[in-house]
Design a protein around this motif. Sequence first.
Motif, short mmCIF file in Angstrom:
data_model
loop_
_atom_site.label_atom_id
_atom_site.label_comp_id
_atom_site.label_asym_id
_atom_site.label_seq_id
_atom_site.Cartn_x
_atom_site.Cartn_y
_atom_site.Cartn_z
N GLU A 359 0.81 -1.21 0.00
CA GLU A 359 0.00 0.00 0.00
C GLU A 359 0.85 1.26 0.00
O GLU A 359 0.47 2.27 -0.59
N GLN A 360 1.99 1.22 0.67
CA GLN A 360 2.89 2.37 0.64
C GLN A 360 3.45 2.60 -0.76
O GLN A 360 3.60 3.75 -1.19
N VAL A 361 3.75 1.53 -1.46
CA VAL A 361 4.23 1.66 -2.83
C VAL A 361 3.16 2.32 -3.70
O VAL A 361 3.44 3.25 -4.47
N THR A 367 1.26 9.65 -5.36
CA THR A 367 1.84 10.96 -5.04
C THR A 367 2.51 11.57 -6.26
O THR A 367 2.32 12.75 -6.58
N ILE A 368 3.31 10.77 -6.97
CA ILE A 368 3.99 11.29 -8.16
C ILE A 368 2.99 11.62 -9.26
O ILE A 368 3.17 12.57 -10.02
N LYS A 369 1.92 10.87 -9.35
CA LYS A 369 0.90 11.10 -10.39
C LYS A 369 0.34 12.52 -10.31
O LYS A 369 0.14 13.17 -11.34
N SER A 459 13.93 20.07 -5.88
CA SER A 459 13.34 21.41 -5.91
C SER A 459 11.83 21.37 -6.09
O SER A 459 11.14 22.35 -5.82
N ALA A 460 11.33 20.22 -6.56
CA ALA A 460 9.88 20.02 -6.67
C ALA A 460 9.30 19.42 -5.38
O ALA A 460 8.16 18.96 -5.37
N ASP A 461 10.11 19.42 -4.31
CA ASP A 461 9.66 18.96 -2.99
C ASP A 461 9.55 17.44 -2.89
O ASP A 461 8.76 16.92 -2.12
N ILE A 462 10.34 16.74 -3.68
CA ILE A 462 10.39 15.27 -3.61
C ILE A 462 11.82 14.83 -3.33
O ILE A 462 12.75 15.22 -4.05
N PHE A 463 12.00 14.02 -2.29
CA PHE A 463 13.30 13.38 -2.07
C PHE A 463 13.24 12.00 -2.70
O PHE A 463 12.39 11.18 -2.32
N PRO A 464 14.11 11.71 -3.67
CA PRO A 464 13.98 10.46 -4.43
C PRO A 464 14.16 9.19 -3.60
O PRO A 464 13.66 8.13 -3.98
N GLY A 465 14.88 9.28 -2.49
CA GLY A 465 15.09 8.08 -1.68
C GLY A 465 16.18 7.21 -2.28
O GLY A 465 17.36 7.50 -2.16
N ASP A 466 15.78 6.15 -2.94
CA ASP A 466 16.73 5.21 -3.54
C ASP A 466 17.28 5.80 -4.84
O ASP A 466 16.65 5.72 -5.89
N MET A 467 18.49 6.36 -4.76
CA MET A 467 19.05 7.07 -5.90
C MET A 467 20.10 6.26 -6.65
O MET A 467 20.95 6.80 -7.34
N LEU A 468 20.07 4.94 -6.52
CA LEU A 468 20.94 4.11 -7.34
C LEU A 468 20.72 4.42 -8.81
O LEU A 468 19.58 4.60 -9.25
N HIS A 469 21.78 4.47 -9.58
CA HIS A 469 21.62 4.93 -10.96
C HIS A 469 20.80 3.96 -11.81
O HIS A 469 20.30 4.34 -12.86
N LYS A 470 20.58 2.74 -11.34
CA LYS A 470 19.70 1.82 -12.08
C LYS A 470 18.24 2.26 -12.00
O LYS A 470 17.41 1.76 -12.78
N ASN A 471 17.93 3.18 -11.10
CA ASN A 471 16.55 3.66 -10.95
C ASN A 471 16.27 4.90 -11.80
O ASN A 471 15.21 5.49 -11.68
#
Length: 579
Positions: A359-361, A367-369, A459-471
């Motif tokens: 559900e969190q996913v 949220t991004i939508k 800057s759009a008020d979102i912290f990406p979290g998992d920033m591995l470059h595969k994402n």
Amino acid sequence: MSSPASSSSANQALQQQLSEIILQGFEQYFSQHQIISHSASALFLRGQWQQIQLASKARLNVYEQQLASVVSHIYDKLNPVLQTNQFWIELKQGFYEVLNNHSQTELLESFYNSVIGRLFHHNKINDQLLFVLPSRCYLPGQLRDKVVHTQHFNQSLNQTFDLLLKEVEFGEKWCSKSVDIELLCARLRSQTVNQTSTISRIEILKPVFYRNHYACLIGRICTECDSQPFVIVMMLNEQGHVYLDALLSDTDSISVLFGFARSYFLMACDCPAEVVAFLHQVLPDKKHYELYSSIGFHKHSKTAFYRDFIRHLELSNDMFEQAPGIAGLVMAVFHLPSYDVVFKIIRDQFGDSKSVTREQVKHCYRTIKIHDRVGRMADTHEFNHFHLPRHRVSEQLLSYLQQVAAGSIRVTPNEIIISHLYIERRMTPLNLYLQRNLSDSQIDTVINDLGNCIKEIASADIFPGDMLHKNFGVSRHGRVIFYDYDEISLMPEKNFRELPQSSDPFAMDSLSIAPSDVFPQQFEHFIVGQQPYKSRLKYFHPELFQCEFWQQLQQKLKKGRAPSVLPYSDNCRFVSKNP
């Protein structure tokens, strides 16, 4: 006991009532959609940028609100499961008459589909009950004059644009309209007007397209043998006057403006099919479902996508297979190589390093939508009970899905039915892109853009979290786009901290670290793996690894002073006019 004739008459009366309920619900949805879209003009002229973003979010919710209301009214009339299949077939047949007399036929079809889909929990997806295929062939053009200003070219370029821009709703709000027209025409002459061809006419869409703090006019210059698209971008100066900020005159720049990683434009128009038809002339490489999304009709975009998808299946014969790249810990991803999207299913169980729930996913994707994606976060379409032809799914893929996402799939002799999935534009995963035979310049460009991508998302008020470059992926325009949302959060939810200094290698274990704590100094260890890439990223964007940068950005966001993210390069701007 009622006779067959009386029973048939009762069914017809009930079907008529349901048709009216669906039509009225759609009319209320479309009216509210237009009211919110119309509000963008006044909000723009007052410089109320945050309110424009709130209006965009509110508009996304209108569809669901009206759909829920219609479904509730239908349940007041009947229990859907107690009606025969023939009842619903006849309801659809009777609805053709409603569609034939309506000016938003394609949108009404999608709304009808949503209603029937909700009544049956999306378990009856077939053309007998739904408008899987369009009810008729759309031939845009009959209402074209309602949405397009056309000025035949029988005078100077300046005079022609002066006449066209008189129709725009800014009126006396222009800062210096004559100067802007002079700048615009000079740029057009140097960049877009083929001196060997004779201009026959200039066309501009009547609706103004609003997003965040800028407004756009979309048009094209038509010559004897071809046409040249252009977008005029306007902003508001500190005195509250409209000025010309940029001209986009190449299809790549305009395509990025309408890209899948941007929030939807606020644009009010009674004839969206005509607007989309014009946009398709300007951007012929964009599919209709992408253009409907870009102007805020994301639900119809799903219908248009599905129609495009089943048409592609008929014209192709390749197999669905697991998508290239490193398998995700949260999503199982596959694709059809000949089609330009990927399909993402939430896995039954996540990797040990993931603490999120299913559900969190879903919440993260929602949220991004509705968020401002600033051209750096891919849009998604969410589907329930999505059908794939069984014979087109490779045995390897089916085995993989049954292993990691068995709870989301059902296999029949002819189909694989996926209970829930996301569909997203396909890109080249950044880790695979870097494995290509790239020049040093190409590596610098993409690593630099990776840093820009992370900054613009923040800057759009979102912290990406998992920033591995595969994402992250690389689009066909070479832009780096983020597409893995299971660990995103809003910037205020994070506590950016300095990494403690200690000679004790186990010191971190003794610290009190909260789930919201983030240590930017550690980013270099996981964003990109190889040392040459790390060095480049630190060279181009050293501040990403400094706690102060993130803390200052949080303060700017809190005060509403986040850096602006423009959807075009500085080369497109009129520097002398920037306030």
